[in-house]
Design a protein around this motif. Structure first.
Motif, PDB file in Angstrom:
ATOM      1  N   LYS A  13      50.636  27.530 106.507  1.00 22.51           N
ATOM      2  CA  LYS A  13      50.067  26.582 107.463  1.00 22.51           C
ATOM      3  C   LYS A  13      48.592  26.397 107.114  1.00 22.51           C
ATOM      4  O   LYS A  13      47.859  27.379 106.970  1.00 22.51           O
ATOM      5  N   ILE A  14      48.201  25.141 106.970  1.00 22.81           N
ATOM      6  CA  ILE A  14      46.830  24.844 106.530  1.00 22.81           C
ATOM      7  C   ILE A  14      46.183  23.839 107.471  1.00 22.81           C
ATOM      8  O   ILE A  14      46.797  22.828 107.816  1.00 22.81           O
ATOM      9  N   LEU A  15      44.951  24.126 107.874  1.00 23.62           N
ATOM     10  CA  LEU A  15      44.198  23.161 108.680  1.00 23.62           C
ATOM     11  C   LEU A  15      43.764  22.017 107.756  1.00 23.62           C
ATOM     12  O   LEU A  15      43.118  22.260 106.734  1.00 23.62           O
ATOM     13  N   LYS A  25      44.263  19.352 112.999  1.00 27.26           N
ATOM     14  CA  LYS A  25      45.704  19.302 112.812  1.00 27.26           C
ATOM     15  C   LYS A  25      46.119  20.186 111.629  1.00 27.26           C
ATOM     16  O   LYS A  25      45.467  20.156 110.578  1.00 27.26           O
ATOM     17  N   TYR A  26      47.191  20.937 111.824  1.00 28.18           N
ATOM     18  CA  TYR A  26      47.683  21.799 110.742  1.00 28.18           C
ATOM     19  C   TYR A  26      48.826  21.102 110.004  1.00 28.18           C
ATOM     20  O   TYR A  26      49.601  20.369 110.618  1.00 28.18           O
ATOM     21  N   LEU A  42      42.052  17.735  98.969  1.00 24.37           N
ATOM     22  CA  LEU A  42      41.012  18.490  99.684  1.00 24.37           C
ATOM     23  C   LEU A  42      41.361  18.735 101.152  1.00 24.37           C
ATOM     24  O   LEU A  42      40.478  18.840 101.997  1.00 24.37           O
ATOM     25  N   ARG A  43      42.674  18.816 101.448  1.00 23.90           N
ATOM     26  CA  ARG A  43      43.069  19.268 102.803  1.00 23.90           C
ATOM     27  C   ARG A  43      42.665  20.730 102.916  1.00 23.90           C
ATOM     28  O   ARG A  43      42.293  21.211 103.966  1.00 23.90           O
ATOM     29  N   ILE A  44      42.790  21.426 101.798  1.00 20.65           N
ATOM     30  CA  ILE A  44      42.208  22.768 101.677  1.00 20.65           C
ATOM     31  C   ILE A  44      41.304  22.721 100.465  1.00 20.65           C
ATOM     32  O   ILE A  44      41.668  22.157  99.436  1.00 20.65           O
TER      33      ILE A  44
END
Ligand code: MRU
Length: 331
Positions: A13-15, A25-26, A42-44
């Motif tokens: 699960k990534i913010l 939102k994850y 670049l979501r992470i």
């Protein structure tokens, strides 16, 4: 503490950092492919966070692979999702070196979780060493986001700032907006706001003027890869800041864990710079702002070691001569 990377039973699960600061939102990454997409969009992002996501990615690859060949292909793709942050391949390799079979998922989980926990501890040590360079009342300039979102959950450059704040030093932070993707304006400013640490966003181009009129006491940034001679890759614009800092007698520090040092890079010349889609420069929030010309979009630059006052690590602050002192600290 912001929990932005969470390993669940069968997914990661990534913010989604592209939506911050407006939406929290994850997303769920159930395959190597979705994780790679999240890294490349670049979501992470942020070197140590990529290292942690890469380590968890090995678990995801194990869960979805039916053969060792499939597993190794997926892992290789994760490792190369972004080229400049050395922590990504470091995290992947660290998990791989601790397992005997591609189905050893439980062991992978254990190692990856340790990497994550360890990163937070190392950041806190960076904070402890680094806060000593900050005086009560200082104004600190930082670039991009080297905070909780870019790491396991505390931050490198922002970890130093957090620790100084926790020690009741009255500081003000100037956050470079960090064009083109505005990690400073969106992410650094959001993190500091959440903790009520005084912060002002400035256009990247204002940094030189503010240094010149004495508004900035110290510059601290993170790093994506540090060569053995101290040359440092970080978000585009960092090199410019370092030259401006030297010209204006402002100390310029890099804060990074030892996992950011690359034994295979003798100098900055050995570091691969990621070039990203020109649309990131030509468009702003989906709307074209540039005239009908192409753009060039290097995502990182190299700050030569001569411009760096010190490198703050979890084992102390490295001062010049870097070649000798980096070798010593990495022993
Ligand atoms: O392209 P990004 O957002 O991944 O770039 C991140 C940076 O340049 C950070 O400053 C660096 O990774 C240090 S993070 C502690």
């Amino acid at each position: 503490m912001i929990e932005h990377i969470i390993l669940c039973e069968d997914h990661l699960k990534i913010l989604d950092q592209t939506l911050l600061p407006h939406e929290k939102k994850y997303i769920e990454c159930r395959t190597a492919e979705t994780l790679i997409e999240a890294m490349q969009s670049l979501r992470i992002r942020g070197a140590p966070a990529l290292g942690i996501a890469g380590a968890y990615g090995v678990v995801i690859a194990s869960l979805e692979s039916r053969t060792e060949k499939e597993f190794l292909e997926r892992v290789e793709k994760i490792k190369n999702a972004r080229p400049t942050a050395v922590n990504l391949s470091w995290g992947v390799e660290k998990v791989l070196s601790g397992i005997e079979s591609y189905k050893n998922t439980e062991k992978m989980r254990e190692i990856a979780k340790d990497i994550h926990k360890d990163d937070v501890q190392r950041n806190k040590k960076i904070g402890e060493y680094g806060e000593k360079i900050i005086n009560d009342g200082d104004s600190i300039l930082t670039h991009c986001n080297a905070g909780a979102l870019a790491t396991g959950g505390y931050g490198t450059a922002l970890g130093v700032i957090r620790t100084a704040w926790e020690k009741n030093k009255k500081i003000t932070v100037f956050a470079d907006e960090t064009r083109p993707l505005c990690q400073g304006a969106r992410l650094t400013a959001w993190e500091l706001r959440e903790e009520n640490i005084p912060c002002k966003v400035i256009p990247d181009s204002a940094a030189g003027f503010l240094m010149h009129i004495g508004e900035i006491d110290v510059v601290i940034t993170g790093a994506d890869r540090i060569a053995m001679n101290g040359d440092t890759a970080n978000k585009i614009g960092t090199y410019t800041l370092s030259v401006l800092a030297k010209e204006n007698n402002v100390p310029f520090y890099i804060a990074a864990p030892l996992s950011t040092f690359d034994r295979n890079s003798i100098s900055g010349k050995d570091i691969k710079i990621e070039y990203r889609d020109e649309k990131e420069v030509l468009y702003f929030y989906g709307k074209r702002v540039a005239a009908d010309v192409p753009a060039l979009n290097p995502a990182f630059d190299i700050t030569p070691h001569e411009y760096i006052t010190g490198i703050i690590t979890e084992k102390g602050i490295i001062s010049p001569p870097y070649e000798k002192n980096i070798k010593e600290i990495l022993k």
